[in-house]
Design a protein around this motif. Structure first.
Motif, PDB file in Angstrom:
ATOM      1  N   ILE A 237      59.279  90.478 -46.932  1.00 28.07           N
ATOM      2  CA  ILE A 237      59.113  89.705 -45.689  1.00 28.07           C
ATOM      3  C   ILE A 237      58.165  88.520 -45.883  1.00 28.07           C
ATOM      4  O   ILE A 237      58.136  87.606 -45.056  1.00 28.07           O
ATOM      5  N   CYS A 238      57.407  88.536 -47.004  1.00 27.51           N
ATOM      6  CA  CYS A 238      56.540  87.380 -47.317  1.00 27.51           C
ATOM      7  C   CYS A 238      57.269  86.344 -48.173  1.00 27.51           C
ATOM      8  O   CYS A 238      56.646  85.406 -48.675  1.00 27.51           O
ATOM      9  N   THR A 239      58.575  86.524 -48.368  1.00 28.92           N
ATOM     10  CA  THR A 239      59.355  85.574 -49.177  1.00 28.92           C
ATOM     11  C   THR A 239      60.178  84.701 -48.240  1.00 28.92           C
ATOM     12  O   THR A 239      60.877  85.205 -47.351  1.00 28.92           O
ATOM     13  N   ASP A 240      60.078  83.389 -48.418  1.00 29.81           N
ATOM     14  CA  ASP A 240      60.775  82.481 -47.489  1.00 29.81           C
ATOM     15  C   ASP A 240      62.247  82.293 -47.894  1.00 29.81           C
ATOM     16  O   ASP A 240      62.698  82.838 -48.913  1.00 29.81           O
ATOM     17  N   ALA A 241      62.963  81.524 -47.094  1.00 23.51           N
ATOM     18  CA  ALA A 241      64.409  81.365 -47.319  1.00 23.51           C
ATOM     19  C   ALA A 241      64.705  80.677 -48.654  1.00 23.51           C
ATOM     20  O   ALA A 241      65.780  80.856 -49.230  1.00 23.51           O
ATOM     21  N   GLY A 242      63.734  79.930 -49.174  1.00 24.65           N
ATOM     22  CA  GLY A 242      63.922  79.270 -50.470  1.00 24.65           C
ATOM     23  C   GLY A 242      63.558  80.176 -51.635  1.00 24.65           C
ATOM     24  O   GLY A 242      63.575  79.740 -52.788  1.00 24.65           O
ATOM     25  N   ILE A 250      52.559  84.643 -45.330  1.00 23.59           N
ATOM     26  CA  ILE A 250      53.582  83.614 -45.142  1.00 23.59           C
ATOM     27  C   ILE A 250      53.311  82.866 -43.822  1.00 23.59           C
ATOM     28  O   ILE A 250      53.061  83.494 -42.794  1.00 23.59           O
ATOM     29  N   PRO A 251      53.336  81.530 -43.831  1.00 21.51           N
ATOM     30  CA  PRO A 251      53.171  80.814 -42.548  1.00 21.51           C
ATOM     31  C   PRO A 251      54.302  81.206 -41.592  1.00 21.51           C
ATOM     32  O   PRO A 251      55.467  81.293 -42.011  1.00 21.51           O
ATOM     33  N   PRO A 252      53.970  81.454 -40.316  1.00 23.20           N
ATOM     34  CA  PRO A 252      54.984  81.957 -39.377  1.00 23.20           C
ATOM     35  C   PRO A 252      56.307  81.185 -39.370  1.00 23.20           C
ATOM     36  O   PRO A 252      57.373  81.807 -39.345  1.00 23.20           O
ATOM     37  N   PRO A 253      56.295  79.832 -39.445  1.00 24.22           N
ATOM     38  CA  PRO A 253      57.591  79.140 -39.380  1.00 24.22           C
ATOM     39  C   PRO A 253      58.487  79.445 -40.582  1.00 24.22           C
ATOM     40  O   PRO A 253      59.692  79.171 -40.544  1.00 24.22           O
ATOM     41  N   LEU A 254      57.912  79.986 -41.662  1.00 25.08           N
ATOM     42  CA  LEU A 254      58.715  80.236 -42.874  1.00 25.08           C
ATOM     43  C   LEU A 254      59.285  81.652 -42.930  1.00 25.08           C
ATOM     44  O   LEU A 254      60.024  81.995 -43.845  1.00 25.08           O
ATOM     45  N   ILE A 255      58.944  82.495 -41.955  1.00 25.41           N
ATOM     46  CA  ILE A 255      59.506  83.866 -41.968  1.00 25.41           C
ATOM     47  C   ILE A 255      61.021  83.740 -41.783  1.00 25.41           C
ATOM     48  O   ILE A 255      61.502  83.023 -40.903  1.00 25.41           O
ATOM     49  N   ARG A 256      61.769  84.424 -42.651  1.00 21.51           N
ATOM     50  CA  ARG A 256      63.232  84.263 -42.647  1.00 21.51           C
ATOM     51  C   ARG A 256      63.839  84.745 -41.331  1.00 21.51           C
ATOM     52  O   ARG A 256      63.384  85.732 -40.743  1.00 21.51           O
ATOM     53  N   ASP A 257      64.918  84.054 -40.895  1.00 18.94           N
ATOM     54  CA  ASP A 257      65.591  84.401 -39.633  1.00 18.94           C
ATOM     55  C   ASP A 257      66.045  85.855 -39.630  1.00 18.94           C
ATOM     56  O   ASP A 257      65.955  86.552 -38.626  1.00 18.94           O
ATOM     57  N   VAL A 259      64.729  88.361 -41.113  1.00 18.63           N
ATOM     58  CA  VAL A 259      63.590  89.283 -40.950  1.00 18.63           C
ATOM     59  C   VAL A 259      63.241  89.382 -39.464  1.00 18.63           C
ATOM     60  O   VAL A 259      63.001  90.474 -38.930  1.00 18.63           O
ATOM     61  N   ILE A 260      63.250  88.234 -38.798  1.00 17.48           N
ATOM     62  CA  ILE A 260      62.953  88.215 -37.355  1.00 17.48           C
ATOM     63  C   ILE A 260      64.042  88.987 -36.592  1.00 17.48           C
ATOM     64  O   ILE A 260      63.746  89.783 -35.693  1.00 17.48           O
ATOM     65  N   ALA A 261      65.304  88.741 -36.984  1.00 25.99           N
ATOM     66  CA  ALA A 261      66.407  89.413 -36.279  1.00 25.99           C
ATOM     67  C   ALA A 261      66.269  90.929 -36.434  1.00 25.99           C
ATOM     68  O   ALA A 261      66.482  91.691 -35.482  1.00 25.99           O
ATOM     69  N   ARG A 262      65.868  91.371 -37.655  1.00 22.84           N
ATOM     70  CA  ARG A 262      65.754  92.811 -37.916  1.00 22.84           C
ATOM     71  C   ARG A 262      64.636  93.429 -37.058  1.00 22.84           C
ATOM     72  O   ARG A 262      64.823  94.479 -36.455  1.00 22.84           O
ATOM     73  N   VAL A 263      63.500  92.755 -36.962  1.00 24.85           N
ATOM     74  CA  VAL A 263      62.387  93.357 -36.209  1.00 24.85           C
ATOM     75  C   VAL A 263      62.709  93.364 -34.713  1.00 24.85           C
ATOM     76  O   VAL A 263      62.341  94.295 -33.985  1.00 24.85           O
ATOM     77  N   LYS A 264      63.458  92.359 -34.258  1.00 27.02           N
ATOM     78  CA  LYS A 264      63.838  92.355 -32.839  1.00 27.02           C
ATOM     79  C   LYS A 264      64.836  93.486 -32.546  1.00 27.02           C
ATOM     80  O   LYS A 264      64.773  94.130 -31.493  1.00 27.02           O
ATOM     81  N   ALA A 265      65.730  93.723 -33.508  1.00 31.56           N
ATOM     82  CA  ALA A 265      66.684  94.830 -33.330  1.00 31.56           C
ATOM     83  C   ALA A 265      65.931  96.164 -33.306  1.00 31.56           C
ATOM     84  O   ALA A 265      66.226  97.052 -32.491  1.00 31.56           O
ATOM     85  N   ASP A 266      64.931  96.287 -34.173  1.00 36.67           N
ATOM     86  CA  ASP A 266      64.126  97.523 -34.187  1.00 36.67           C
ATOM     87  C   ASP A 266      63.388  97.684 -32.863  1.00 36.67           C
ATOM     88  O   ASP A 266      63.275  98.798 -32.342  1.00 36.67           O
ATOM     89  N   ALA A 267      62.886  96.574 -32.327  1.00 35.82           N
ATOM     90  CA  ALA A 267      62.165  96.644 -31.049  1.00 35.82           C
ATOM     91  C   ALA A 267      63.083  97.202 -29.975  1.00 35.82           C
ATOM     92  O   ALA A 267      62.698  98.075 -29.195  1.00 35.82           O
TER      93      ALA A 267
END
Ligand SMILES: Cc1cc2nc3c(=O)[nH]c(=O)nc-3n(C[C@H](O)[C@H](O)[C@H](O)COP(=O)(O)OP(=O)(O)OC[C@H]3O[C@@H](n4cnc5c(N)ncnc54)[C@H](O)[C@@H]3O)c2cc1C
Length: 418
Positions: A237-242, A250-257, A259-267
């Motif tokens: 999760i600390c690895t960016d899309a590149g 990892i700076p927040p804007p670089l968190i991969r989409d 990863v965000i989608a997965r945590v929202k699904a878990d929520a």
């Protein structure tokens, strides 16, 4: 007589309080912050303690009703959103940027220098010099390392002391009141709410809004969700899309989409629906949780303070309180020692080293069951596996009082005017 000069490295909350309190005791204290611009807020909430509020007052910040929100009820919500436990509580939640702005406002112009990244400290019997990445240097009588968990100052004097990963991360999210569906807001604004899926811990509460506003309609809702995450998953999760791995966060804007989608699904799958509905509307980011203990705080004319010295897990919400206590103890120790800098710094270390260590331990206790989730089931104790929800809630609320007890037990109450 020319005032003695203190170089405070790090312009976040710890550095600002230290500079202001040193100034109030006669020092010419100047803050050097590596960022080029004033520190940006992610609008995150910050739990307070009476000791923090008292020390902020000493620093010239009038902590009034506009500085925070105090939800009256601590509750635990089950997976269906039903309240399964309730306890009265009176914890004031403020915002990081609310305190930052207030502290910055009381420092005179010129005492806060941006774009100053410390690279090295040089000292001798006559003084100390801070060397910056831009090729400049600044002389002083004292240097305070308030440069956070990855402190450059600490790395120079204690190269072997490293933050230890606790085995879990805090996902953080904040949503403006205006973006929270109205019915949901009415329900949640009253609550300091826990969700406790097995082996995880999510806490949510109202905080001052984007412009540090506590007025109705302009507040925000804050979520902190602790999730066990092994090193492999953390690396992912600390690895960016590149494909670039950000070892120090990892700076927040670089968190991969994804990863965000997965945590929202878990929520949606495991949190109470009210909290998941708010989380779904946010741009969440995460912070790995660390413990850090420095065996020494003073090196000649150099003192470590705040997160540079100790990092306690955030469960008691006392990191800023500890940074403020460090700052007050430093200023008072130096004043009491008169011109004897060495004696003042020795007193500071004698007081704050055991307190910092004890605060790390107090927070470790609450986080122990989160860390334990990464062990194999057979290794976990029954208590860790079947931790009682009521025990988690009661222990968390009590933890706040225990911070006050710890302050008293270490003889630090006078710093906060008690
Ligand atoms: C998930 C989470 C929740 C938290 N919740 C709470 C809470 O509710 N209540 C609470 O009290 N605390 C909380 N904390 C802890 C709190 O954020 C810190 O303990 C507190 O702000 C003290 O920080 P500091 O000023 O010592 O360090 P930091 O805030 O880390 O600041 C260090 C500063 O030094 C600067 N810097 C770094 N290196 C250099 C350099 N070489 N040269 C110049 N400048 C440099 C950085 O840019 C930064 O501005 C939480 C922490 C986490 C992770």
């Amino acid at each position: 007589m020319t005032p003695r000069r203190a170089l405070v490295i790090g312009g976040s909350l710890g550095g600002l309080v230290a500079a202001q309190l040193l100034r109030s005791t006669g020092w010419d204290a100047v803050v050097f912050e590596r960022n080029d611009e004033e520190l940006a807020s992610r609008g995150v909430g910050l739990g307070t303690h009476p000791q923090l509020i008292a020390i902020l007052k000493r620093a010239g910040v009038a902590f009034d009703a506009t500085m925070g929100i105090t939800p009256p009820r601590g509750v635990c919500l089950d997976r269906n959103g039903k309240i399964i436990l309730e306890q009265p509580m009176a914890r004031t939640l403020s915002g990081w940027s609310r305190l930052y702005r207030a502290l910055l406002d009381v420092l005179p112009a010129g005492a806060y220098r941006l774009g100053k990244k410390l690279t090295r400290v040089v000292q001798d019997t006559d003084g100390v010099t801070a060397i910056f990445a831009d090729g400049t240097s600044e002389p002083g009588d004292l240097l305070v390392g308030a440069d956070g968990v990855r402190s450059t100052v600490r790395a120079q004097f204690l190269p072997d002391v490293q933050p230890g990963y606790a085995g879990y991360v805090a996902w953080r999210a904040v949503l403006d009141e205006a973006d929270v569906p109205r019915d949901l807001w009415r329900e949640m604004v009253e609550l300091y709410a826990f969700c406790l899926p097995e082996g995880e811990q999510c806490i949510s509460y109202p905080v001052p809004g984007r412009d540090n506003d506590t007025a109705v309609g302009r507040r925000a809702y804050n979520i902190v969700w602790y999730r066990p995450t092994d090193r492999e998953a953390l690396e992912d999760i600390c690895t960016d899309a590149g494909g670039c791995y950000h070892a120090n966060g990892i700076p927040p804007p670089l968190i991969r989409d994804e990863v965000i989608a997965r945590v929202k699904a878990d929520a949606e799958a495991i949190l109470a629906p009210q909290v998941a509905a708010i989380f779904a509307r946010t741009a969440p980011f995460f912070q790995p949780i660390y413990d850090l203990i420095s065996p020494r705080l003073v090196f000649g004319r150099v003192a470590l303070a705040g997160d540079a010295a100790f990092v306690a897990r955030p469960h008691a919400g006392a990191g800023t309180t500890k940074a403020a206590l460090d700052a007050a103890c430093l200023a008072d120790s130096l004043r009491a020692a008169g011109g004897d800098l060495g004696a003042g710094l020795a007193h500071y270390e004698r007081m704050q080293e055991p307190f910092g260590r004890a605060l790390v331990e107090l927070n470790r206790q609450e986080g122990a069951y989160l860390s334990a989730q990464l062990k194999r089931k057979a290794e976990r104790s029954a208590a860790e596996l079947h931790r009682d929800i009521g025990a988690v809630l009661h222990a968390h609320i009590a933890r706040s009082d225990q911070v006050g007890d710890l302050v008293a037990a270490h003889g630090l109450s006078a710093l906060a005017g008690a």
